[in-house]
Design a protein around this motif. Structure first.
Motif, PDB file in Angstrom:
ATOM      1  N   ALA A   1      80.747  26.029  14.341  1.00 14.12           N
ATOM      2  CA  ALA A   1      80.457  27.056  13.330  1.00 14.12           C
ATOM      3  C   ALA A   1      81.572  27.138  12.297  1.00 14.12           C
ATOM      4  N   LYS A   2      81.217  27.629  11.109  1.00 19.04           N
ATOM      5  CA  LYS A   2      82.199  27.775  10.033  1.00 19.04           C
ATOM      6  C   LYS A   2      83.312  28.726  10.437  1.00 19.04           C
ATOM      7  N   ASN A   3      84.556  28.336  10.143  1.00 22.58           N
ATOM      8  CA  ASN A   3      85.700  29.220  10.336  1.00 22.58           C
ATOM      9  C   ASN A   3      86.825  28.744   9.427  1.00 22.58           C
ATOM     10  N   ASN A   4      87.940  29.413   9.482  1.00 24.59           N
ATOM     11  CA  ASN A   4      89.049  29.101   8.580  1.00 24.59           C
ATOM     12  C   ASN A   4      89.965  28.008   9.101  1.00 24.59           C
TER      13      ASN A   4
ATOM     14  N   ILE B   1      82.344  17.570  21.364  1.00 30.44           N
ATOM     15  CA  ILE B   1      82.636  18.756  20.552  1.00 30.44           C
ATOM     16  C   ILE B   1      83.749  18.377  19.583  1.00 30.44           C
ATOM     17  N   PRO B   2      83.405  18.005  18.350  1.00 26.58           N
ATOM     18  CA  PRO B   2      84.438  17.564  17.392  1.00 26.58           C
ATOM     19  C   PRO B   2      85.071  18.742  16.656  1.00 26.58           C
ATOM     20  N   TYR B   3      86.372  18.589  16.376  1.00 27.04           N
ATOM     21  CA  TYR B   3      87.115  19.554  15.575  1.00 27.04           C
ATOM     22  C   TYR B   3      87.866  18.766  14.508  1.00 27.04           C
ATOM     23  N   ILE B   4      87.480  18.961  13.256  1.00 25.64           N
ATOM     24  CA  ILE B   4      88.112  18.227  12.159  1.00 25.64           C
ATOM     25  C   ILE B   4      89.024  19.173  11.388  1.00 25.64           C
ATOM     26  N   THR B   5      90.279  18.791  11.326  1.00 23.55           N
ATOM     27  CA  THR B   5      91.269  19.529  10.565  1.00 23.55           C
ATOM     28  C   THR B   5      92.233  18.530   9.955  1.00 23.55           C
TER      29      THR B   5
END
Length: 851
Positions: free
Chosen positions: A194-197, A40-44
């Protein structure tokens, strides 16, 4: 679930029984069968990471195993999630469950009971599942999997995750048994958040297996399940996660896809169409309706300087640095285009020769041999592509490509500590040290080229493709290959030795051989004596060798030549003498220059060759001229021929305008910087060679064509680079004029001359301008900087020496003496010469190239 595990283990034992037995050096008592990863990747921008649930299906290789050792580096492991499941029972010790050595990246899991050794005949459950959860924070500097930053069409920062697991870097991606010999099945599940801010939205997830299905959960995450992969080693695993788009093409049963940021995707149309042409050439060559790969080949343009070239073991997920596969007319130089086309051809050939995605896996016992065959075929297909050949009935010979790979191999192979190819017999391709990559690829390819010319091109290629097609799903070895070539190429009436004998000794010996030729001219039928020894740049390591060397030759006066233009003979450890009526002319060995050896002639023969080159150099074929020129430089550096003789032979170069010959001369000149040499190189000697070659390059430089076809551009770029390196003033002045016009905004910088301009600027410590260099420009700047550093390092390590005394020439005019001493003459004394002004500021001949 248990029945599925038994089926998997049974298939595993059938497929890998011979493999496990062969690998006696396995250093783990637990063997992985399958990895299941849920990522589960999270790119920020501030703290990119991914969470992962991993399950490893393992078997025990030995009795009494009560501890499992996993490699896990820079991973945040949730230690409460660690389980080792025997069916539905967790067997992790309660008193001492685990230890984590953070410094060395080792996770030790202690068990309450020993593992049961695997026995394929047993009916009890012998498989275990290691389960744990971890988090991996990903940065741009990480190993294994790392973050890549790039700008989108709005100049906003975007990020992606990509992997490079060669060598031994999988432990930075997931906990594993990081042994390069272990193979396992990999099953991926990836969440596209999913798309989010908060998190960067992505839409591209690619792993080493084909996509099986997509589902959407309640938060509207896209969950992608991938089919189980083939059995692969850790360095063959790949994962890519980004917001890229793609273009694709197909050839028969193959699909080729290129992925890049959407606004740059048009820069990859060239590599896409070239890839399709390559696949067509391979299909035509193989002669069978078999796809190169089951499933699509993904090529991903990664905008990162962390990536330089392809991973040799990749087969369906290929990554390369973006500018190494992009083609932008205003920025891509002809040399960058040449590198781009060769690298993809080499990688496609690796895939065709055997990959994990085959229904029946082809394995190569000596992976260095596979690397050499892939390199040879890459040059073969490149020769067809650049000459517009579309069918094997119009096969184009390797020619200049063969010479190029041979000279590159010899430059590495001639040093005293270079090992023979057989030293890499047990090495995986990914483990071969970088300093020996060219030895393995180029030398092996050169030996195959020699074998092709010995057997005959048509027979060789027919036998090669027949052999590769017949070994699908089996093992390929060097011995089996040579025996098969014998069966398919040797005719019962053939009176020469077979290919297996020819090839057998070459991998076991280091360095190219040197053939010494002496002609006894005191009899009507001249006796030609041939002996061989190891070629060495120093007096050490010059022992006699026993290579089986195929000998071909041409003679100057061939009216009575007995053995011209047909297969000749081989020589071995013993000296060999044969008769030939030379009619007071020369004899030149290594016709077509395909033999992997150098030749040193007696002085009379050398002088006869020099005389022909001076009077009518085109009487000798271009490939042989190139070989002679390169050999002369090497022999001089080794101290085998004198400086006056070397310059006498090379004196004709001011009449030489052939691109193949000049490429050989430029690579030969680079040998002068060999630190260990037998010519007692000094700075004064080196300067004399620079002045000599400056005079020789001048006529070729002044006659450069303004054509923009591929081969002309390549030749022109090499000549300009060399002239700049020699500080040839007309070239320097033209380059300065170009750069000044570029800085003023009057014209753009021609990419083919960019490296030469950067070399000139670096040498003069000049200003590069305020604009930041793009990747194409930075690539040339680094190459220019490396070349200048190597030159300065050589100068600093070389003794000063004293100037050689100038020859005294009796002449009735002052002019002839001046011609000898002047460093800016186009010719040496005794030829028609013209002075070149020391400051030639006129724009021609290079302004035509500023498109």
């Amino acid at each position: 679930m248990i029945s599925r595990a038994f089926v998997l283990l049974f298939l595993f034992s059938l497929a890998n029984a011979s493999f496990v037995i062969e690998e006696e050096c396995l250093n783990y008592t637990v063997y992985p069968v399958q990895y299941e990863l849920t990522i589960i990747p999270y790119i920020t921008e501030f703290s990119p990471f991914f969470d992962c649930q991993i399950s490893i299906n393992v078997i025990a290789n030995a009795p009494g195993v009560r501890m499992i050792e996993l490699d896990a580096k820079d991973l945040e492991i949730n230690f409460s999630s660690i389980y080792v499941m025997k069916g539905n029972i967790d067997i992790v010790s309660r008193s001492r469950p685990y230890e984590y050595d953070v410094k060395n990246g080792k996770l030790y899991i202690y068990l309450a009971e020993p593992l049961i050794p695997y026995n394929k005949n047993s009916k009890i459950n012998q498989s275990y599942h290691i389960k744990l959860v971890y988090r991996k924070k990903v940065t741009e500097k990480d190993e294994g999997i790392f973050l890549v930053k790039y700008l989108d069409e709005n100049q906003q920062s975007k990020y992606l995750f990509t992997t490079r697991l060669t060598p031994n870097k999988a432990k930075y991606f997931f906990p594993c048994f990081d042994n390069p010999r272990f193979e396992a099945v990999f099953k991926f599940r990836v969440y596209v958040v999913a798309k989010n801010n908060v998190w960067q939205y992505t839409n591209t997830s690619i792993v080493i297996a084909n996509e099986h299905r997509k589902v959407v959960n309640v938060p509207k995450d896209v969950i992608i399940d991938y089919s189980p992969s083939p059995q692969v080693t850790l360095n063959q695993v790949g994962f890519h996660y980004s917001r890229f788009t793609n273009i694709l093409t197909s050839s028969k049963n193959d699909i080729f896809m290129v992925w890049a940021p959407g606004y740059t995707i048009h820069h990859y149309n060239f590599i896409l169409m070239y890839g399709q042409k390559l696949m067509d050439l391979i299909h035509d060559y193989s002669g069978v309706e078999r796809p190169i790969l089951n499933g699509p080949i993904h090529l991903i343009a990664v905008p990162s300087d962390r990536i330089d070239g392809y991973e040799v073991t990749s087969w369906n997920l290929l990554t390369n640095r973006a500018h190494r596969i992009a083609h932008q007319e205003e920025y891509t130089s002809i040399k960058q285009l040449e590198t781009m086309t060769f690298e993809l051809a080499q990688q496609f050939c690796r895939i065709w020769l055997g990959n994990p995605g085959e229904p029946q896996r082809t394995r190569w016992r000596e992976e260095w041999f596979k690397e050499g065959v892939a390199t040879y075929l890459a040059y073969y297909f490149l020769a067809q592509y650049n000459n517009g050949v579309s069918h094997i009935n119009h096969r184009q010979p390797l020619g200049s490509y063969g010479l190029d790979m041979k000279f590159r191999a010899m430059a590495v192979d001639s040093h005293r500590f270079t090992p023979p190819l057989a030293n890499f017999n047990t090495s995986l391709a990914a483990e071969i040290p970088v300093r020996y990559k060219e030895l393995v690829t180029m030398k092996t390819a050169s030996i195959l080229w020699m074998m092709e010319n010995w057997i005959g091109s048509e027979k060789f290629h027919n036998a090669l493709v027949k052999y590769i097609n017949s070994r699908r799903g089996k093992y390929i070895s060097l011995q089996d290959f040579t025996e098969a070539m014998d069966r398919d190429t040797i005719e019962c009436t053939h009176r020469f030795s077979n290919g297996s004998r020819l090839l057998a000794r070459w991998p076991r010996r280091a360095a190219p051989p040197l053939v010494l030729l002496r002609v006894l001219r005191d009899r009507p039928l001249n006796a030609i004596q041939l002996t061989q020894r190891r070629f060495s740049f120093t007096a050490d390591h010059r022992q006699n060798t026993d290579f089986l060397i195929p000998i071909s030759y041409i003679v100057q006066n061939n009216e009575d030549c007995i053995n011209c233009y047909q297969p000749r003979f081989t020589i071995g450890s013993q000296s060999y003498t044969f008769g030939e009526n030379l009619n007071n002319g020369w004899i030149i060995l290594n016709r077509n220059a395909s033999g992997y050896y150098r030749v040193n002639y007696d002085e009379t023969t050398w002088k006869l060759i020099a005389k022909t080159l001076e009077e009518n150099h085109e009487a000798i074929d271009e490939l042989n001229r190139a070989q002679i020129v390169n050999d002369v430089f090497a022999l001089y550096v080794a101290g085998d021929i004198s400086l006056p003789l070397a310059m006498e032979i090379l004196n004709y170069l001011d009449k030489e305008h052939n691109a193949v010959v000049w490429k050989a001369a430029i690579s030969g000149f680079d040998l002068l910087k060999t630190e260990e040499n037998g010519c007692n190189m000094t700075r004064h000697l080196y300067k004399e060679w620079q002045e000599f070659m400056k005079r020789k390059i001048a006529p070729t430089y002044n006659k450069l064509s303004n054509s923009h076809d591929y081969n002309t551009r390549l030749s022109r770029s090499s000549v300009v680079n060399f002239a700049c390196f020699l500080k040839y003033q007309p070239c320097i002045q033209n380059l300065k004029y170009m750069y000044e016009q570029y800085r003023r905004g009057n014209m753009r910088l021609d990419p083919d001359f960019r490296e030469a301009i950067y070399y000139m600027l670096l040498q003069d410590n000049s200003y590069f301008g305020a604009n930041r260099l793009n990747d194409f420009e930075e690539d040339d700047r680094r190459r220019a900087e490396h070349r200048l550093k190597e030159e300065n390092r050589f100068i600093m390590k070389t003794p000063v020496g004293v100037p050689r005394p100038m020859p005294i020439i009796m002449s009735t005019t002052t002019e002839s003496t001046t011609l000898i001493a002047s460093p800016i003459m186009t010719h040496q004394a005794g030829s028609s010469s013209t002075l070149i002004p020391s400051l030639f500021i006129a724009v021609p001949p290079l302004l035509f190239a500023l498109r």
